[in-house]
Enzyme design. Structure first.
Site, PDB file in Angstrom:
ATOM      1  N   SER A 178       1.057  -1.221  -0.072  1.00 57.47           N
ATOM      2  CA  SER A 178       0.048  -0.229   0.061  1.00 57.47           C
ATOM      3  C   SER A 178       1.098   1.113  -0.022  1.00 57.47           C
ATOM      4  CB  SER A 178      -0.815  -0.056   1.299  1.00 57.47           C
ATOM      5  OG  SER A 178       0.024   0.419   2.109  1.00 57.47           O
ATOM      6  N   LYS A 179       0.244   2.275  -0.124  1.00 56.58           N
ATOM      7  CA  LYS A 179       0.875   3.882   0.006  1.00 56.58           C
ATOM      8  C   LYS A 179       1.889   3.913   0.933  1.00 56.58           C
ATOM      9  CE  LYS A 179      -1.640   7.233  -2.510  1.00 56.58           C
ATOM     10  NZ  LYS A 179      -2.879   6.785  -2.876  1.00 56.58           N
ATOM     11  N   ARG A 180       1.636   3.359   2.123  1.00 58.97           N
ATOM     12  CA  ARG A 180       2.519   3.765   3.247  1.00 58.97           C
ATOM     13  C   ARG A 180       3.746   2.915   2.988  1.00 58.97           C
ATOM     14  NH1 ARG A 180       2.367  -0.423   6.860  1.00 58.97           N
ATOM     15  NH2 ARG A 180       0.670  -2.045   6.440  1.00 58.97           N
ATOM     16  N   HIS A 181       3.767   1.966   2.132  1.00 57.37           N
ATOM     17  CA  HIS A 181       5.112   1.369   2.098  1.00 57.37           C
ATOM     18  C   HIS A 181       5.924   1.881   1.124  1.00 57.37           C
ATOM     19  CE1 HIS A 181       2.631  -2.435   3.021  1.00 57.37           C
ATOM     20  NE2 HIS A 181       3.672  -2.444   4.032  1.00 57.37           N
ATOM     21  N   GLY A 182       5.450   2.882   0.379  1.00 56.24           N
ATOM     22  CA  GLY A 182       6.276   3.559  -0.789  1.00 56.24           C
ATOM     23  C   GLY A 182       5.686   3.245  -2.283  1.00 56.24           C
TER      24      GLY A 182
END
Ligand code: GLU
Length: 467
Positions: free
Chosen positions: A240-244
């Protein structure tokens, strides 16, 4: 068998890495077997499928060097064919008209939920006489799916998987408005495009069983299937977005080279011995489905950056210089004229040795396009002590007359000067680097100074000395 694979993205506005990897595997499999790689745009969701969303996919594939061998097929253009197949199934008795109302379907779902069963169509119109249908009422077309036996898939990655047909209800293939459902459209298209191997994410595994029933009803030969485990985040959770970065455009903006992303995505979930750094030709030579692992892969951004550094060092200097100049354009305080462009190109062999991404490479190149007085970072400022300034006076005098003004002569002059002053070379080189670059890192000071040239070097030192 003639190998024909396809990449079948839904145009949602981004090309996710998971999809990019599916495209890559389809491409490599086709190339390895001397076959063809096709593209089908699954644009039946007319609201999300804008031309922009399609362009994002086409651009992303082009950037990654995964262009299809034939013009793309647009699923939305084939709706008449999808409907015709559904009618063929109706006529053959392999499908039937279902006149259930939304309320009846809702009641079915509620009853199933109350009994703790998965929501299923209960076959209400399967054997009912269509004459009982209310006149002019809208209907859907449902597949008359087998109710006993099993559907077996010999997946080329996952092995043999079986599902009891009793687990699957009679799916809708044509909606009330005459449009095909996704599962039905995919089968018609894969058949008509003569696809031999369907290589896609394992989130489509359940679809494969349902689609198998449509192939069987039409008497069509099924393609072979290979379901790829998904790509997870570094912590094992859904990416997801929070991973990069997740989409090809984001990786591109963050300064990754297509060949590095390509190489990384290949290695993510496919292996061949210890081979790590693989170019396209080598990938084609080695790729086959038996090297695809069965468990989900974890995105490792550090490893990708490392691989990108390796590819940067192998990349052509003209190409990298052009990429850097494009990234520097629009940054404040830079003069991107022919002189700056020439410097970036000339210093590129040294610059690319220490960067992992094009963004880092552009950052490290920016000083070449600055004008005096340069901005100094904190470390560089702290190096420019009174003692260092005194040394820089001498360095400027030593460098001023050398001929030619090249790396070898610069190096000789700095060594001469350091020896005369009883200093180590580094004690001279570091303040000089700070003065001419504004930072404490750069390629070798000799090449850096030589690329800046005599006038610019002396001007930069002069600006530090306040003269
Ligand atoms: N359009 C589907 C997707 O983007 C892929 C369908 C398929 O590969 O069969 O997930």
């Amino acid at each position: 068998m003639t190998v024909r694979t396809r990449f079948a993205p839904s145009p949602t506005g981004l090309l996710h890495v998971g999809n990019a990897r599916a495209a890559l595997f389809n491409f490599l499999f086709a190339r390895h077997h001397g076959g063809r790689f096709l593209l089908r745009i699954e644009d039946t969701d007319r609201e999300r499928s804008t031309q922009h969303a399609v362009d994002v996919i086409l651009d992303g594939l082009d950037w990654m060097g995964l262009n299809p061998d034939e013009p793309p097929v647009y699923q939305s253009a084939r709706q008449a064919r999808h409907a015709a197949v559904a009618l063929e199934l109706l006529e053959a008795g392999r499908a039937y008209r279902c006149y259930c109302t939304p309320d009846e379907l809702k009641a079915m779902r509620e009853q199933a939920a109350a009994e703790g069963r998965p929501p299923r169509y209960n076959g209400m119109w399967r054997d009912r006489d269509p004459a009982e249908a209310p006149a002019g009422a809208p209907f859907t077309v449902r597949l008359r799916a087998p109710q006993d036996g099993e559907t077996v898939v010999h997946d080329l990655v996952q092995g043999e998987i079986r599902v009891a047909n009793a687990e699957m209800d009679d799916m809708i293939i044509l909606r009330g408005d005459g449009t095909p459902t996704y599962l039905h459209a995919v089968v018609c298209d894969d058949h008509d495009m003569a696809i031999s191997h369907v290589i896609r994410g394992d989130d489509h595994m359940t679809n494969t069983f349902r689609q198998s029933q449509i192939y069987a009803a039409m008497g069509w030969e099924r393609p072979l299937f290979a379901h790829l485990p998904l790509i997870h985040g570094p912590d094992g959770a859904k990416l997801s977005k929070r991973h990069g970065a997740q989409s090809v455009v984001e990786f591109r903006e963050q300064g990754f080279l297509p060949e590095a992303l390509d190489n990384y995505l290949l290695r993510l979930g496919w292996g061949h011995g210890d081979a790590e750094v693989l170019g396209r030709d080598e990938q084609i030579r080695l790729f086959d489905l038996d090297g695809v692992g069965r468990s989900p892969s974890r995105m490792d951004y550090t490893k990708l950056a490392h691989l990108n550094g390796i590819w940067l060092r192998q990349a052509d200097d003209d190409r990298l210089a052009a990429e850097v100049l494009a990234r520097l354009a629009g940054r404040e305080g830079l003069l991107l004229d022919a002189v700056a462009a020439g410097r970036v190109r000339a210093l590129m062999p040294g610059l690319k040795e220490r960067a992992r991404t094009l963004v880092e490479l552009a950052d490290a190149s920016a000083f070449l396009a600055r004008q005096v007085p340069l901005p100094f970072d904190a470390k560089a400022s702290s190096l420019l002590t009174p003692d260092a300034r005194a040394l820089l006076h001498g360095v400027a005098a030593e460098l001023a007359p050398i001929e030619p003004f090249d790396a070898a002569e610069v190096d000789a002059a700095l060594r001469r000067f350091a020896e005369r002053e009883g200093r180590k070379l580094g004690q001279v080189a570091q303040p000089l680097r700070a003065a001419v670059t504004g930072s404490t890192t750069s390629p070798g000071i000799d090449v850096t100074v030589a690329v800046l040239g005599r006038d610019e070097t002396l001007a930069r030192i002069g600006a530090v000395l306040g003269g």
